[in-house]
Scaffold this active site. Structure first.
Site, PDB file in Angstrom:
ATOM      1  N   PRO A  10       0.614  -1.131   0.039  1.00 45.22           N
ATOM      2  CA  PRO A  10      -0.039  -0.152  -0.144  1.00 45.22           C
ATOM      3  C   PRO A  10       0.776   1.205   0.005  1.00 45.22           C
ATOM      4  O   PRO A  10       1.801   1.489   0.731  1.00 45.22           O
ATOM      5  CB  PRO A  10      -0.859  -0.014   1.128  1.00 45.22           C
ATOM      6  CG  PRO A  10      -0.107  -1.116   2.226  1.00 45.22           C
ATOM      7  CD  PRO A  10       0.452  -1.907   1.321  1.00 45.22           C
ATOM      8  N   ASN A  11       0.406   2.284  -0.743  1.00 43.13           N
ATOM      9  CA  ASN A  11       0.835   3.457  -0.866  1.00 43.13           C
ATOM     10  C   ASN A  11       2.062   3.760  -1.607  1.00 43.13           C
ATOM     11  O   ASN A  11       2.741   4.742  -1.836  1.00 43.13           O
ATOM     12  CB  ASN A  11       1.108   4.297   0.518  1.00 43.13           C
ATOM     13  CG  ASN A  11      -0.152   4.046   1.325  1.00 43.13           C
ATOM     14  OD1 ASN A  11      -1.202   4.808   0.732  1.00 43.13           O
ATOM     15  ND2 ASN A  11      -0.225   3.854   2.463  1.00 43.13           N
ATOM     16  N   ARG A  18       5.104  10.781  -2.650  1.00 43.21           N
ATOM     17  CA  ARG A  18       4.665  10.495  -1.303  1.00 43.21           C
ATOM     18  C   ARG A  18       6.184  10.869  -0.558  1.00 43.21           C
ATOM     19  O   ARG A  18       7.122  10.170  -0.225  1.00 43.21           O
ATOM     20  CB  ARG A  18       4.441   9.318  -1.054  1.00 43.21           C
ATOM     21  CG  ARG A  18       4.471   8.698   0.235  1.00 43.21           C
ATOM     22  CD  ARG A  18       4.254   7.246   0.287  1.00 43.21           C
ATOM     23  NE  ARG A  18       3.979   6.872   1.713  1.00 43.21           N
ATOM     24  CZ  ARG A  18       4.055   5.467   2.080  1.00 43.21           C
ATOM     25  NH1 ARG A  18       4.362   4.593   1.448  1.00 43.21           N
ATOM     26  NH2 ARG A  18       3.844   5.044   3.342  1.00 43.21           N
ATOM     27  N   TYR A  23      11.283   8.830   1.590  1.00 41.93           N
ATOM     28  CA  TYR A  23      10.836   7.897   0.617  1.00 41.93           C
ATOM     29  C   TYR A  23      11.947   7.922  -0.847  1.00 41.93           C
ATOM     30  O   TYR A  23      12.154   7.438  -1.486  1.00 41.93           O
ATOM     31  CB  TYR A  23       9.595   7.351   0.235  1.00 41.93           C
ATOM     32  CG  TYR A  23       8.761   6.890   1.670  1.00 41.93           C
ATOM     33  CD1 TYR A  23       9.351   5.585   2.254  1.00 41.93           C
ATOM     34  CD2 TYR A  23       7.906   7.582   1.951  1.00 41.93           C
ATOM     35  CE1 TYR A  23       8.871   5.220   3.277  1.00 41.93           C
ATOM     36  CE2 TYR A  23       7.070   6.873   3.178  1.00 41.93           C
ATOM     37  CZ  TYR A  23       7.596   5.785   3.782  1.00 41.93           C
ATOM     38  OH  TYR A  23       6.877   5.521   4.891  1.00 41.93           O
ATOM     39  N   ASN A  74       7.989  -5.361  -0.519  1.00 40.13           N
ATOM     40  CA  ASN A  74       7.872  -4.195   0.293  1.00 40.13           C
ATOM     41  C   ASN A  74       6.492  -4.126   0.613  1.00 40.13           C
ATOM     42  O   ASN A  74       5.651  -3.649  -0.007  1.00 40.13           O
ATOM     43  CB  ASN A  74       8.521  -3.058  -0.482  1.00 40.13           C
ATOM     44  CG  ASN A  74       8.399  -1.871   0.467  1.00 40.13           C
ATOM     45  OD1 ASN A  74       7.678  -1.834   1.594  1.00 40.13           O
ATOM     46  ND2 ASN A  74       8.937  -0.584   0.280  1.00 40.13           N
ATOM     47  N   ALA A  77       3.024  -0.517   4.968  1.00 42.92           N
ATOM     48  CA  ALA A  77       2.355  -0.624   6.371  1.00 42.92           C
ATOM     49  C   ALA A  77       1.710  -1.852   6.709  1.00 42.92           C
ATOM     50  O   ALA A  77       1.800  -2.247   8.094  1.00 42.92           O
ATOM     51  CB  ALA A  77       1.338   0.389   6.699  1.00 42.92           C
ATOM     52  N   GLU A  98      12.723  -9.308   2.691  1.00 44.02           N
ATOM     53  CA  GLU A  98      11.815  -8.255   2.969  1.00 44.02           C
ATOM     54  C   GLU A  98      12.412  -6.977   2.748  1.00 44.02           C
ATOM     55  O   GLU A  98      13.599  -6.606   3.182  1.00 44.02           O
ATOM     56  CB  GLU A  98      11.217  -8.257   4.488  1.00 44.02           C
ATOM     57  CG  GLU A  98      10.666  -7.149   4.998  1.00 44.02           C
ATOM     58  CD  GLU A  98      10.322  -7.115   6.524  1.00 44.02           C
ATOM     59  OE1 GLU A  98      10.768  -8.235   7.256  1.00 44.02           O
ATOM     60  OE2 GLU A  98      10.055  -6.276   7.180  1.00 44.02           O
ATOM     61  N   HIS A 100      12.432  -2.566   2.631  1.00 46.00           N
ATOM     62  CA  HIS A 100      11.711  -1.182   3.010  1.00 46.00           C
ATOM     63  C   HIS A 100      13.028  -0.101   2.550  1.00 46.00           C
ATOM     64  O   HIS A 100      14.026  -0.171   2.804  1.00 46.00           O
ATOM     65  CB  HIS A 100      11.477  -0.794   4.577  1.00 46.00           C
ATOM     66  CG  HIS A 100      10.770  -2.187   5.039  1.00 46.00           C
ATOM     67  ND1 HIS A 100       9.500  -2.096   4.897  1.00 46.00           N
ATOM     68  CD2 HIS A 100      10.992  -3.192   5.810  1.00 46.00           C
ATOM     69  CE1 HIS A 100       9.123  -3.259   5.397  1.00 46.00           C
ATOM     70  NE2 HIS A 100      10.116  -3.823   6.065  1.00 46.00           N
ATOM     71  N   ARG A 107      12.623   4.813  13.051  1.00 50.53           N
ATOM     72  CA  ARG A 107      11.320   5.535  12.651  1.00 50.53           C
ATOM     73  C   ARG A 107      10.526   5.450  14.057  1.00 50.53           C
ATOM     74  O   ARG A 107      10.931   5.030  14.987  1.00 50.53           O
ATOM     75  CB  ARG A 107      10.790   5.310  11.222  1.00 50.53           C
ATOM     76  CG  ARG A 107      11.687   5.792  10.172  1.00 50.53           C
ATOM     77  CD  ARG A 107      10.982   5.578   9.105  1.00 50.53           C
ATOM     78  NE  ARG A 107       9.724   6.458   8.913  1.00 50.53           N
ATOM     79  CZ  ARG A 107       8.695   6.139   7.979  1.00 50.53           C
ATOM     80  NH1 ARG A 107       8.962   5.093   6.975  1.00 50.53           N
ATOM     81  NH2 ARG A 107       7.754   7.003   7.620  1.00 50.53           N
TER      82      ARG A 107
HETATM   83  C1  DQA Z   1       7.967   1.523   4.253  1.00 53.01           C
HETATM   84  C2  DQA Z   1       8.096   1.395   5.551  1.00 53.01           C
HETATM   85  C3  DQA Z   1       6.654   1.282   6.104  1.00 53.01           C
HETATM   86  O1  DQA Z   1       6.625   1.377   7.659  1.00 53.01           O
HETATM   87  C4  DQA Z   1       5.647   2.025   5.568  1.00 53.01           C
HETATM   88  O2  DQA Z   1       4.297   1.929   6.108  1.00 53.01           O
HETATM   89  C5  DQA Z   1       5.555   2.126   4.091  1.00 53.01           C
HETATM   90  C6  DQA Z   1       6.799   2.039   3.478  1.00 53.01           C
HETATM   91  C7  DQA Z   1       9.273   1.805   3.412  1.00 53.01           C
HETATM   92  O3  DQA Z   1       9.637   1.377   2.388  1.00 53.01           O
HETATM   93  O4  DQA Z   1      10.167   2.376   4.145  1.00 53.01           O
HETATM   94  O5  DQA Z   1       4.590   2.140   3.451  1.00 53.01           O
HETATM   95  O6  DQA Z   1       7.850  -0.226   3.939  1.00 53.01           O
END
Ligand code: DQA
Length: 148
Positions: A10-11, A18, A23, A74, A77, A98, A100, A107
């Site tokens: 998501p996102n 964003r 990011y 990735n 959230a 995994e 990020h 954070r």
């Molecule tokens: C993320 C880190 C997550 O905590 C966050 O909710 C994201 C992006 C990252 O790529 O740093 O959506 O996965």
């Protein structure tokens, strides 16, 4: 040619606009193109998928079972909340890295816990888009070590 799945949650479709201070400025299509190039150098095709929906991500992990040798994930959230995604990873038995963009451990406290990490091969975080390339390298190295 064997294939890898690069799966974004998501996102992450909003990358580039964003919170660029967290990011970075790269868009998801740019990151996906980098992934395809790097995977091709390592002898893999790449399928890139993104969804904002937990069930669709679960379906993508299930589909990967018969189509891909491993997954760079990735989960956004959902990393911090989704037992369903964790169970999907355990169920398919594929190696998952995994990933990020940000350093989740530096954070907010709620980002420190990953439900994915215990069932992943490993976790890469904090290196921005470059992290996806590190993840592909790690996955390719793991898969070739498994072969020999
Ligand atoms: C993320 C880190 C997550 O905590 C966050 O909710 C994201 C992006 C990252 O790529 O740093 O959506 O996965």
């Amino acid at each position: 040619m064997p294939s890898l799945l690069v799966l974004n949650g998501p996102n992450l479709n909003l990358l580039g606009t964003r919170q660029p201070e967290i990011y970075g400025a790269s868009t998801l299509p740019e990151i996906e193109a980098m992934c395809r190039d790097r995977a091709a150098e390592r002898g893999y095709e790449t399928e890139c998928r993104q969804s904002n929906h937990e069930g669709t991500l679960v379906d993508a992990i299930h589909d990967a079972r018969t189509r891909h040798a491993g997954i760079v994930l990735n989960a956004g959230a959902y990393t911090h909340s989704s037992i369903a995604l964790r169970d999907a990873i355990s169920s398919v038995g594929l190696p998952v890295i995994e990933l990020h963009l940000s350093n989740i451990h530096a954070r907010e406290e709620f980002r420190h816990r990953s439900l994915i990490a215990p069932v992943a091969l490993g976790q890469i975080c904090g290196f921005g888009p470059q992290g996806y390339l590190l993840a592909i390298d790690a996955l390719a190295a793991h898969l070739s070590a498994e072969e020999s």
